[in-house]
Design a protein around this motif. Structure first.
Motif, short mmCIF file in Angstrom:
data_model
loop_
_atom_site.label_atom_id
_atom_site.label_comp_id
_atom_site.label_asym_id
_atom_site.label_seq_id
_atom_site.Cartn_x
_atom_site.Cartn_y
_atom_site.Cartn_z
N GLN A 119 -84.71 -46.08 24.03
CA GLN A 119 -83.67 -45.58 24.92
C GLN A 119 -82.55 -46.62 25.06
O GLN A 119 -82.78 -47.80 24.86
CB GLN A 119 -84.27 -45.29 26.30
N ALA A 120 -81.39 -46.16 25.43
CA ALA A 120 -80.22 -47.04 25.53
C ALA A 120 -80.27 -47.91 26.78
O ALA A 120 -80.72 -47.48 27.84
CB ALA A 120 -78.95 -46.20 25.54
N TYR A 121 -79.81 -49.15 26.62
CA TYR A 121 -79.64 -50.07 27.75
C TYR A 121 -78.31 -49.74 28.43
O TYR A 121 -77.35 -49.32 27.79
CB TYR A 121 -79.56 -51.52 27.26
N TRP A 122 -78.24 -49.98 29.75
CA TRP A 122 -77.02 -49.76 30.50
C TRP A 122 -76.97 -50.72 31.70
O TRP A 122 -77.97 -51.29 32.10
CB TRP A 122 -76.89 -48.32 30.98
N THR A 123 -75.79 -50.87 32.24
CA THR A 123 -75.60 -51.64 33.47
C THR A 123 -74.41 -51.05 34.22
O THR A 123 -73.63 -50.28 33.65
CB THR A 123 -75.39 -53.14 33.19
N ASP A 138 -72.53 -64.55 30.33
CA ASP A 138 -72.95 -64.00 31.62
C ASP A 138 -74.36 -63.45 31.52
O ASP A 138 -74.73 -62.81 30.54
CB ASP A 138 -72.01 -62.86 32.07
N GLU A 139 -75.16 -63.67 32.56
CA GLU A 139 -76.50 -63.08 32.66
C GLU A 139 -76.43 -61.91 33.62
O GLU A 139 -75.87 -62.01 34.70
CB GLU A 139 -77.52 -64.09 33.17
N VAL A 140 -77.04 -60.80 33.24
CA VAL A 140 -77.06 -59.59 34.06
C VAL A 140 -78.52 -59.30 34.40
O VAL A 140 -79.32 -59.04 33.50
CB VAL A 140 -76.41 -58.40 33.32
N TRP A 141 -78.83 -59.33 35.68
CA TRP A 141 -80.21 -59.12 36.12
C TRP A 141 -80.46 -57.67 36.51
O TRP A 141 -81.59 -57.23 36.56
CB TRP A 141 -80.53 -60.04 37.29
N ASN A 142 -79.41 -56.95 36.85
CA ASN A 142 -79.56 -55.54 37.23
C ASN A 142 -79.05 -54.68 36.09
O ASN A 142 -77.85 -54.55 35.88
CB ASN A 142 -78.79 -55.25 38.52
N PHE A 143 -80.01 -54.09 35.40
CA PHE A 143 -79.66 -53.23 34.27
C PHE A 143 -80.69 -52.12 34.20
O PHE A 143 -81.65 -52.08 34.97
CB PHE A 143 -79.62 -54.03 32.96
N GLY A 144 -80.50 -51.20 33.28
CA GLY A 144 -81.44 -50.11 33.12
C GLY A 144 -81.69 -49.83 31.65
O GLY A 144 -80.95 -50.28 30.78
N ILE A 145 -82.76 -49.08 31.42
CA ILE A 145 -83.09 -48.61 30.08
C ILE A 145 -83.38 -47.12 30.23
O ILE A 145 -84.30 -46.74 30.96
CB ILE A 145 -84.31 -49.34 29.49
N ARG A 182 -71.72 -46.68 35.65
CA ARG A 182 -72.78 -46.89 34.66
C ARG A 182 -72.16 -46.94 33.27
O ARG A 182 -71.42 -46.05 32.86
CB ARG A 182 -73.80 -45.76 34.76
N THR A 183 -72.48 -48.01 32.53
CA THR A 183 -71.89 -48.23 31.21
C THR A 183 -73.01 -48.55 30.22
O THR A 183 -73.79 -49.48 30.43
CB THR A 183 -70.89 -49.40 31.24
N GLU A 184 -73.09 -47.76 29.12
CA GLU A 184 -74.08 -48.04 28.09
C GLU A 184 -73.67 -49.30 27.33
O GLU A 184 -72.49 -49.56 27.12
CB GLU A 184 -74.23 -46.85 27.15
N ASN A 230 -83.56 -51.31 36.61
CA ASN A 230 -84.24 -52.57 36.87
C ASN A 230 -85.69 -52.59 36.37
O ASN A 230 -86.63 -52.76 37.14
CB ASN A 230 -84.20 -52.91 38.37
N PRO A 231 -85.87 -52.40 35.07
CA PRO A 231 -87.24 -52.38 34.54
C PRO A 231 -87.93 -53.73 34.69
O PRO A 231 -87.31 -54.78 34.55
CB PRO A 231 -87.04 -52.04 33.05
N CYS A 232 -89.20 -53.68 35.00
CA CYS A 232 -90.00 -54.90 35.18
C CYS A 232 -90.84 -55.10 33.92
O CYS A 232 -91.53 -54.19 33.49
CB CYS A 232 -90.89 -54.74 36.39
#
Length: 190
Positions: free
Chosen positions: A162-166, A129-136, A174-176, A141-143
């Motif tokens: 920093q930890a990635y999450w989605t 699976d590809e996840v396009w909406n994630f955070g750091i 929100r899950t790390e 949604n970092p560019c």
């Protein structure tokens, strides 16, 4: 006292035989429509009424519109086609300042997207699976940054240790993410 603007008006026959000044507007009292004049065209150009009632030239017929007109409209409103460079999957590592991908010799990118690719089931996602909406860290949604050096175009995702999450695929919570379960994929549109 209010002011009233009254424009030149006449029957359809009157308007058909009137050239008018450039930018002048007249009213066709028979067809209850307006005509716009360019200072050259006899009769001017009748505007279609909002209720689509026929004007002096009859109802609008799309088959009378020239091919050149449609080619111009399509050229103005069609999206520009892009070439896309898709990177190899890069291991996700939350303990580094950034993840980098050297694209090489391509034109200046129009835009770049980063995605996370699931390798081992986590956060409700399955392998592949590809996840396009994630955070750091605190950023959603970092560019990726792009820059040019002697190696060509570089695409860099700032991590800052920093930890990635989605958002969990099923619950939205929100899950790390675990570095070993994910990789990074860049798409460069140029």
């Amino acid at each position: 006292m209010t002011r009233v603007l009254q424009i030149r008006r006449g029957t359809t026959a009157d308007n058909d035989n009137f050239t008018g000044m450039p930018g002048e507007i007249t009213m066709d009292t028979d067809n209850k429509t307006l005509r716009v004049h360019d200072g050259e065209t006899l009769g001017g150009f009748a505007l279609m009424r909002a209720d689509n009632a026929a004007n002096s030239s009859g109802k609008f017929d799309i088959t009378t519109v020239s091919d050149e007109f449609w080619a111009d409209v399509i050229a103005q409103h069609s999206p520009v086609l892009h070439s896309v460079y898709v990177s190899e999957q890069i291991p996700m590592n939350s303990k580094v300042a950034y993840s980098n991908c050297i694209v090489g010799d391509i034109p200046v990118p129009q835009f770049v997207r980063a995605a996370l690719v699931c390798k081992i089931d986590q956060a409700g996602f399955h392998a592949g699976d590809e996840v396009w909406n994630f955070g750091i860290g605190e950023y959603a949604n970092p560019c990726p940054n792009c820059f040019l050096d002697n190696n060509g175009v570089n695409v860099r995702l700032m991590v800052g240790t920093q930890a990635y999450w989605t958002a969990h695929h099923e619950t939205g919570v929100r899950t790390e993410l675990t570095d070993e379960n994910w990789s990074i994929l860049f798409r460069v549109y140029y």
